[in-house]
Design a protein around this motif. Structure first.
Motif, PDB file in Angstrom:
ATOM      1  N   VAL A 100      14.012  32.790  23.275  1.00 43.39           N
ATOM      2  CA  VAL A 100      14.426  34.070  23.863  1.00 43.39           C
ATOM      3  C   VAL A 100      13.291  34.814  24.561  1.00 43.39           C
ATOM      4  O   VAL A 100      13.530  35.848  25.178  1.00 43.39           O
ATOM      5  N   THR A 103      13.893  35.588  28.436  1.00 49.98           N
ATOM      6  CA  THR A 103      15.086  36.268  28.940  1.00 49.98           C
ATOM      7  C   THR A 103      14.852  37.769  29.087  1.00 49.98           C
ATOM      8  O   THR A 103      14.073  38.365  28.346  1.00 49.98           O
ATOM      9  N   SER A 104      15.562  38.369  30.034  1.00 47.68           N
ATOM     10  CA  SER A 104      15.461  39.818  30.219  1.00 47.68           C
ATOM     11  C   SER A 104      16.418  40.560  29.300  1.00 47.68           C
ATOM     12  O   SER A 104      16.334  41.779  29.162  1.00 47.68           O
ATOM     13  N   ASP A 105      17.364  39.835  28.669  1.00 41.42           N
ATOM     14  CA  ASP A 105      18.240  40.457  27.690  1.00 41.42           C
ATOM     15  C   ASP A 105      17.430  40.881  26.467  1.00 41.42           C
ATOM     16  O   ASP A 105      16.397  40.284  26.149  1.00 41.42           O
ATOM     17  N   SER A 201      22.029  40.738  20.453  1.00 38.48           N
ATOM     18  CA  SER A 201      21.644  40.601  21.857  1.00 38.48           C
ATOM     19  C   SER A 201      22.328  41.697  22.666  1.00 38.48           C
ATOM     20  O   SER A 201      23.466  42.070  22.365  1.00 38.48           O
ATOM     21  N   ARG A 203      22.684  43.270  26.874  1.00 36.03           N
ATOM     22  CA  ARG A 203      22.370  43.183  28.300  1.00 36.03           C
ATOM     23  C   ARG A 203      22.494  44.573  28.914  1.00 36.03           C
ATOM     24  O   ARG A 203      23.501  45.275  28.736  1.00 36.03           O
TER      25      ARG A 203
END
Length: 205
Positions: A100, A103-105, A201, A203
């Motif tokens: 992870v 990732t930008s999440d 998670s 977004r």
């Protein structure tokens, strides 16, 4: 019993080279000699052991010299704690972090005590902390009591109960910034056992 030894008579009079963990016998004997020759205990060190069923286990071991009434050393007292599950969890968290990290999440792993065990940089930046300040902290500590009570607590506890949760809403972050997130809380189920934790998670939409 953890190593499938049904009776102490099965190992009395035998050495490590004739038991299931013969692969590690020389390592064990070396540790025994060091303790007996130095007279210094060797405390809480980690080592592998092969169980009778062939599986690799991890132990946290301590060895202490045994002395007679004159102070002479005549043997070693050893005890251990099986830390295999803990080591597997650490390994899994390291793999989680590597997956992870790019990732930008926002991604974090929350344990059953509602504490962060891992997170990515995007998550740490969103809550205004360094990654090492997030890891080990509770969700209430990181998000603040109001955000935790009003938004996080309910979905988190349902996820820890085994239910997948999702929410889409505006959230005021600890630093005061208002953002709209699409968030998921996924229970971490290990081979049908109880939930070990939750993967969170989110977004930024």
């Amino acid at each position: 019993s953890e190593m499938c030894i049904r009776d102490s008579a099965e190992i009395l009079g035998r050495d490590d080279f004739t038991l299931a963990w013969a692969e590690q016998a020389e390592r064990y004997r070396k540790d025994d000699r060091e303790v007996m020759e130095s007279g210094v205990p060797k405390i809480h060190y980690e080592e592998p052991q092969t169980a009778p069923d062939g599986r690799r286990r991890w132990l946290r071991t301590s060895k202490i010299p045994l002395r007679d009434t004159q102070g002479g050393i005549f043997g070693v007292f050893g005890c251990y704690e099986d830390i295999t599950e803990r080591m597997e969890t650490v390994s899994a968290l390291r793999r989680f972090e590597s997956i992870v990290s790019a990732t930008s999440d926002l991604v974090a792993y929350i344990d059953r005590d509602e504490r962060h065990r891992a997170c990515n940089r995007a998550y740490a930046e969103a809550v205004g902390r360094e990654m090492d300040q997030v890891e080990g902290a509770s969700l209430r500590e990181v998000f603040g009591a109001r955000l935790y009570d009003e938004v996080v607590a309910g979905p988190l506890r349902r996820a820890l109960g085994g239910q997948e949760e999702s929410l889409r809403r505006w959230i005021v972050l600890p630093g005061g910034e208002r953002r709209f997130y699409d968030a998921r809380l996924m229970p971490d189920l290990r081979l049908g056992r109880s939930v070990e934790g939750v993967v969170l998670s989110a977004r930024d939409l």
